[in-house]
Scaffold this active site. Structure first.
Site, PDB file in Angstrom:
ATOM      1  N   LYS A  49     -70.254  -9.509-156.339  1.00  0.00           N
ATOM      2  CA  LYS A  49     -70.066  -9.341-154.893  1.00  0.00           C
ATOM      3  C   LYS A  49     -71.151 -10.089-154.124  1.00  0.00           C
ATOM      4  O   LYS A  49     -70.880 -10.754-153.133  1.00  0.00           O
ATOM      5  CB  LYS A  49     -70.075  -7.848-154.522  1.00  0.00           C
ATOM      6  CG  LYS A  49     -68.810  -7.125-154.976  1.00  0.00           C
ATOM      7  CD  LYS A  49     -68.893  -5.617-154.794  1.00  0.00           C
ATOM      8  CE  LYS A  49     -67.675  -4.945-155.440  1.00  0.00           C
ATOM      9  NZ  LYS A  49     -67.698  -3.492-155.394  1.00  0.00           N
ATOM     10  N   GLN A  93     -71.254   1.549-154.408  1.00  0.00           N
ATOM     11  CA  GLN A  93     -70.630   1.144-155.669  1.00  0.00           C
ATOM     12  C   GLN A  93     -70.310   2.386-156.508  1.00  0.00           C
ATOM     13  O   GLN A  93     -71.188   3.199-156.788  1.00  0.00           O
ATOM     14  CB  GLN A  93     -71.572   0.194-156.438  1.00  0.00           C
ATOM     15  CG  GLN A  93     -70.976  -0.369-157.701  1.00  0.00           C
ATOM     16  CD  GLN A  93     -69.764  -1.279-157.437  1.00  0.00           C
ATOM     17  OE1 GLN A  93     -69.760  -2.076-156.508  1.00  0.00           O
ATOM     18  NE2 GLN A  93     -68.727  -1.147-158.253  1.00  0.00           N
ATOM     19  N   ASP A 116     -64.908  -0.770-147.635  1.00  0.00           N
ATOM     20  CA  ASP A 116     -64.151  -0.412-148.844  1.00  0.00           C
ATOM     21  C   ASP A 116     -62.910   0.394-148.474  1.00  0.00           C
ATOM     22  O   ASP A 116     -62.048   0.629-149.320  1.00  0.00           O
ATOM     23  CB  ASP A 116     -65.031   0.423-149.805  1.00  0.00           C
ATOM     24  CG  ASP A 116     -65.546  -0.407-150.973  1.00  0.00           C
ATOM     25  OD1 ASP A 116     -64.981  -1.494-151.227  1.00  0.00           O
ATOM     26  OD2 ASP A 116     -66.493   0.046-151.635  1.00  0.00           O
TER      27      ASP A 116
END
Ligand code: NAD
Length: 280
Positions: A49, A93, A116
């Site tokens: 990422k 994460q 997200d």
């Protein structure tokens, strides 16, 4: 024989396109990534990422915490990121260590920075087919790959195998928003092969290596393989790829299919979060 969709190439062109847009901005859109502990797979995903963000002209700020960090410390950090005008997107994460309240922490992220798309507000907006929703990156990646096929989605029978909050449910919702007739299968589903046989579109997101067999597929089905499973040190999808590609019309490989699209869509969401925050 099917067309193998090259997610790597499509993702690279999306990243190139984001770069063209970020070059015109005075400030670099910035993504904060919260990483807890030493999960090896998480570390690889985060590294990918960060390097993709750099290619796209975005800034990634990695915030690392020890495995035993408290929920209170994380919550305070997220709250300060919410208030920081230089941070435009925040992701945590996953998975987090078991002692941490994942859902509560996800809900601490400002929905406007929730790139997200895991905050219930964004899930609700997605359910309402409201374009203001941040859709979870993997689901958005699948939908972008489906658009690449050029096939009209309306009226198609779509089967999503998996009902997780982060993949299965949002993909199913997005397919429904495109007027597909959607079936969601899960670990308690009976007679999965018959459901697969009836599907024009199969999205496999169950985390079971090569579970979906070519003999289950309808001829010409579109197959999106979300699964990432490590088997004997090799990455394998949830679909038995080699024989399935003889039956499907379009299929995604693992690796190089949905995976790179997920990263590209996260960056696209971050750019959009930046633009929303600047225009509000
Ligand atoms: P999860 O474990 O949270 O959910 C798996 C789902 O599959 C559950 O809803 C479960 O009911 C269903 N399932 C399990 N066994 C089944 C069976 N035998 N038949 C039917 N359904 C079954 O997993 P997840 O986070 O949704 O991820 C799914 C897969 O996708 C994993 O392999 C994961 O690594 C991968 N993944 C890939 C990306 C990407 O970018 N490509 C992103 C996220 C997850």
């Amino acid at each position: 024989m099917s067309v193998v969709l090259n997610g790597k190439e499509i993702a690279a062109s999306i990243i190139e396109n984001i770069k063209k847009q970020t070059e015109k901005l005075q400030e670099k859109p910035t993504l904060a990534i919260i990483l807890v502990g030493h999960n090896e797979a998480s570390r690889i995903y985060v590294r990918n990422k960060c390097s993709a963000a750099q290619k796209a002209g975005l800034q990634a700020e990695l915030l690392e915490f020890e495995e035993n960090v408290s929920a209170k410390t994380l919550k305070e950090k997220i709250q300060s990121l919410n208030l920081d005008s230089h941070i435009h997107g925040i992701i945590i994460q996953l998975p987090l260590p078991a002692h941490l309240p994942t859902q509560e922490l996800l809900e601490t992220v400002d929905p406007l920075k929730d790139v997200d798309g895991f905050h219930p507000l964004n899930a609700g907006l997605l359910q309402n087919n409201n374009p203001a929703a941040f859709a979870p990156a993997t689901a958005r990646g699948v939908m972008t790959l489906l658009r690449e096929t050029g096939v009209e989605l309306e009226g198609k029978n779509a089967l999503v195998i998996g009902r997780s909050q982060i993949v299965g449910k949002p993909v199913a919702q997005m397919l429904l928003n495109k007027n597909c007739t959607v079936t969601i299968a899960h670990s308690k589903t009976q007679n999965l092969p018959a459901l697969v046989q009836n599907a024009d579109i199969v999205v496999a997101a169950c985390g079971r290596p090569k579970m979906v067999k070519a003999s289950w597929l309808k001829k010409g089905a579109i197959v999106m393989d979300v699964g990432i499973n490590r088997v004997e040190n090799k990455l394998t999808g949830d679909v038995d790829f080699e024989p399935a590609k003889e039956v499907a019309s379009f299929i995604t490989p693992v690796p190089g299919g949905v995976g790179p699209m997920t990263v590209a869509m996260l960056l696209q969401n971050t750019l959009e979060a930046y633009l929303k925050q600047k225009n509000s």
